[in-house]
Design a protein around this motif. Structure first.
Motif, PDB file in Angstrom:
ATOM      1  N   GLY A 193      18.954 -17.906  26.154  1.00  0.00           N
ATOM      2  CA  GLY A 193      18.886 -17.705  27.585  1.00  0.00           C
ATOM      3  C   GLY A 193      18.802 -19.044  28.287  1.00  0.00           C
ATOM      4  O   GLY A 193      18.752 -20.099  27.647  1.00  0.00           O
ATOM      5  N   LYS A 194      18.762 -19.009  29.623  1.00  0.00           N
ATOM      6  CA  LYS A 194      18.727 -20.237  30.396  1.00  0.00           C
ATOM      7  C   LYS A 194      17.320 -20.813  30.519  1.00  0.00           C
ATOM      8  O   LYS A 194      17.158 -21.963  30.935  1.00  0.00           O
ATOM      9  CB  LYS A 194      19.320 -19.998  31.780  1.00  0.00           C
ATOM     10  CG  LYS A 194      20.811 -19.678  31.743  1.00  0.00           C
ATOM     11  CD  LYS A 194      21.372 -19.517  33.137  1.00  0.00           C
ATOM     12  CE  LYS A 194      22.879 -19.257  33.077  1.00  0.00           C
ATOM     13  NZ  LYS A 194      23.463 -19.092  34.436  1.00  0.00           N
ATOM     14  N   SER A 246      12.713 -13.664  32.319  1.00  0.00           N
ATOM     15  CA  SER A 246      11.989 -13.568  33.583  1.00  0.00           C
ATOM     16  C   SER A 246      10.496 -13.601  33.293  1.00  0.00           C
ATOM     17  O   SER A 246      10.080 -13.415  32.142  1.00  0.00           O
ATOM     18  CB  SER A 246      12.353 -12.292  34.342  1.00  0.00           C
ATOM     19  OG  SER A 246      12.022 -11.155  33.582  1.00  0.00           O
ATOM     20  N   CYS A 292      12.627 -10.754  28.168  1.00  0.00           N
ATOM     21  CA  CYS A 292      13.980 -11.196  27.832  1.00  0.00           C
ATOM     22  C   CYS A 292      14.830  -9.955  27.631  1.00  0.00           C
ATOM     23  O   CYS A 292      14.624  -9.210  26.669  1.00  0.00           O
ATOM     24  CB  CYS A 292      13.979 -12.048  26.576  1.00  0.00           C
ATOM     25  SG  CYS A 292      15.630 -12.450  25.967  1.00  0.00           S
ATOM     26  N   GLN A 339      24.193 -11.665  25.782  1.00  0.00           N
ATOM     27  CA  GLN A 339      23.658 -12.324  26.968  1.00  0.00           C
ATOM     28  C   GLN A 339      22.144 -12.077  27.022  1.00  0.00           C
ATOM     29  O   GLN A 339      21.687 -10.947  26.778  1.00  0.00           O
ATOM     30  CB  GLN A 339      24.307 -11.789  28.252  1.00  0.00           C
ATOM     31  CG  GLN A 339      25.784 -12.127  28.379  1.00  0.00           C
ATOM     32  CD  GLN A 339      26.664 -11.202  27.542  1.00  0.00           C
ATOM     33  OE1 GLN A 339      26.459  -9.989  27.491  1.00  0.00           O
ATOM     34  NE2 GLN A 339      27.651 -11.779  26.861  1.00  0.00           N
ATOM     35  N   VAL A 393      18.630 -12.777  29.394  1.00  0.00           N
ATOM     36  CA  VAL A 393      18.101 -13.152  30.700  1.00  0.00           C
ATOM     37  C   VAL A 393      16.581 -13.081  30.652  1.00  0.00           C
ATOM     38  O   VAL A 393      16.011 -12.011  30.421  1.00  0.00           O
ATOM     39  CB  VAL A 393      18.636 -12.226  31.807  1.00  0.00           C
ATOM     40  CG1 VAL A 393      18.035 -12.624  33.154  1.00  0.00           C
ATOM     41  CG2 VAL A 393      20.162 -12.287  31.863  1.00  0.00           C
TER      42      VAL A 393
END
Length: 115
Positions: A106-107, A7, A22, A3, A5
């Protein structure tokens, strides 16, 4: 499974700086390399910078000398320091983990550079 993520995106004026982060979690032990890609509206996703498990780095020509990729293995985090930002750097930035033959994404985080 890995996973990722991201920012740190946001709005910045041309010439400014941002640092993207990340954070990776899950089965991270087999990750060969991690990188940052970006996709601007109407354009294909492109590699911005990558770093291998051994610490080797490579950059797109368009960001050499302005962007720096680094990793903190203790925090399982990869960073992208972006300096001297230009309006053409505006894009959604995606973190990638290469666990051959699988790629994880990631998104994304939006970076907008105003002129």
């Amino acid at each position: 499974q890995v996973q990722l993520v991201e920012s740190g995106g946001g709005l910045v004026q041309a010439g400014g700086s941002l640092r993207l982060s990340c954070a990776a979690s899950g089965s991270i032990f087999s990750i060969n390399a991690m990188g940052w890609y970006r996709q601007a509206p109407g354009k294909q996703r492109e590699l911005v910078a990558a770093i291998t498990s051994g610490g080797s780095t490579n950059y797109a020509d368009s960001v050499k000398g302005r962007f720096t990729i680094s990793r903190d293995n203790a925090k399982n985090t990869v960073y992208l320091q972006m300096n001297s930002l230009k309006p053409e750097d505006t894009a959604v930035y995606y973190c990638n983990a290469d666990e051959d033959p699988v790629d994880y994404w990631g998104k994304g985080t939006l970076v907008t550079v105003s002129s």
